[in-house]
Write an enzyme that holds these catalytic residues in place. Sequence first.
Site, PDB file in Angstrom:
ATOM      1  N   TYR A 103      -2.579  -0.595  10.459  1.00  0.00           N
ATOM      2  CA  TYR A 103      -2.587  -0.997   9.053  1.00  0.00           C
ATOM      3  C   TYR A 103      -1.304  -0.597   8.335  1.00  0.00           C
ATOM      4  O   TYR A 103      -0.709  -1.397   7.597  1.00  0.00           O
ATOM      5  CB  TYR A 103      -3.794  -0.371   8.361  1.00  0.00           C
ATOM      6  CG  TYR A 103      -3.850  -0.617   6.873  1.00  0.00           C
ATOM      7  CD1 TYR A 103      -4.160  -1.869   6.367  1.00  0.00           C
ATOM      8  CD2 TYR A 103      -3.589   0.422   5.966  1.00  0.00           C
ATOM      9  CE1 TYR A 103      -4.204  -2.096   4.993  1.00  0.00           C
ATOM     10  CE2 TYR A 103      -3.637   0.202   4.597  1.00  0.00           C
ATOM     11  CZ  TYR A 103      -3.947  -1.056   4.121  1.00  0.00           C
ATOM     12  OH  TYR A 103      -3.982  -1.282   2.763  1.00  0.00           O
ATOM     13  N   SER A 154       0.857  -1.180   0.000  1.00  0.00           N
ATOM     14  CA  SER A 154       0.000   0.000   0.000  1.00  0.00           C
ATOM     15  C   SER A 154       0.893   1.230   0.000  1.00  0.00           C
ATOM     16  O   SER A 154       2.086   1.147   0.337  1.00  0.00           O
ATOM     17  CB  SER A 154      -0.877   0.001   1.266  1.00  0.00           C
ATOM     18  OG  SER A 154      -1.504   1.255   1.456  1.00  0.00           O
TER      19      SER A 154
END
Length: 251
Positions: free
Chosen positions: A153, A140
């Site tokens: 995350y 990501s």
Amino acid sequence: MRGKAAVVTGAAFGIGRATARLFAAEGAQLVLTDVDRDGLEVLREELAKTGAEIRTVVGDVSVAEDAREMIAAAVEDFGRIDTLVANAGIIPLQTVLETTPEDWDKVMAVDGRGMFLTCKYAIEEMLRSDGGGSIVCLSSISGLAGQSGQAAYGPAKFVATGLTKHLAVEWAARGIRINAVAPGTIRTERVRQLADEPGGPEYLEAIEKLHPMARLGEPEEVAAAILFLASDDASFITGAVLPVDGGYLAQ
């Protein structure tokens, strides 16, 4: 991907589902996995109508026995595994003050341990067949740069980035390529749900403006990058983390 056996984790929705559809269209033999049995069955029925060869495995990537079964299913049905898309993950949006120790452990279990386990067992089988292989991990922009509100995350996606680079170096000489994609904010089901949550519309408006292309990405756009990295067109690429982020990281 015609004639190649691929495992896609977290396939029931979002980027995983878009990748499964694209791989099926490209002729791959597919093992699709997820914890969501119903979502997986809907996708299986959809792709079966296209004539694609598909097996589904319901399981949790963070559980070693489940992760091993996902990889073993490809070997049992298709004789080998050529490609793994390590996509399964969860995306909590919390500050460090809001994140509990249990939240941290859950995210690290799925996004970190789960990726480690599926990569481990896939590499074991690729070595047995001695035919090489390709793994694409889902990192990501949060695995390459810091972002607010992603206290668990973001670090988990740094695990994905690090695992990609270390495994790429470790297994390059054996013909196994390991790469990653680093999506920006993508209009998955989870992101679309934010519009109905407190503070969600404001968050979406703000995050959209942070992408120079002034829009969010689509799952199909990430799937196209995954397909490229998984395919023989990327035969001299390993250890790369490809942003699919509308220019977010270029700033």
